[in-house]
Design a protein around this motif. Sequence first.
Motif: not given
Length: 205
Positions: A79-80, A83-87, A183
């Motif tokens: 999950d972390r 989220i990093q990929d999204t940022h 990030v």
Amino acid sequence: PRAGAPPETSPPPPPATNGHSTSSPRHHQSYSSQANQKTSIPSVSRASAATNRSRFGSSQSIPQPTNPSMNFTVRREADRAAIQDTHIHHLRHQIETRLKVSLGDDLPSSLTDGVVLCHIANHVSPRAVSSIHVPSPAVPKLSSTKCRRNVDNFLGACRKIGVREDLVCSVSDVMEPKRTNTVRVAITVTELLRHHVPRNNNSAV
């Protein structure tokens, strides 16, 4: 024969001399079958035993219970990373869309000299960074001192425009191209772009 004498009878047959019993064959067969039934031991074929082992499984093939805490850790790391990929994806999209540029595959390295970040600060607020050190054909790569000045100017512009201090990244976040650092840069740029006011609205006032 004499009167009153018992009738002559033939003597019984002599006993067999070859050691075999004189019982009838039928009686002998019945006795043998009973003896076999009493002494026979049921056997299990190898194929049947292998089938039973494969059906019920051996003690070594019994699945062991998994560790719930390990599964939770793996899931949390996944999950972390998502989220990093999204940022990072959002950071690339915002820079390329607003500045009309195409960044390389290595996004963190393309930000280390601070040039692109200074331009995105000026996009939000014109002349927020008054001086930007840029590479030239003669010197295609900036020195670390000029890169540091660009990054400092970008961070100063973020504070001046109104980005909260706890959302402003550090110099090392920009100049050390690591995933976690990028990030933090993405969070700073996202917050910076919230202060962007389109020029059409400014001219209409």
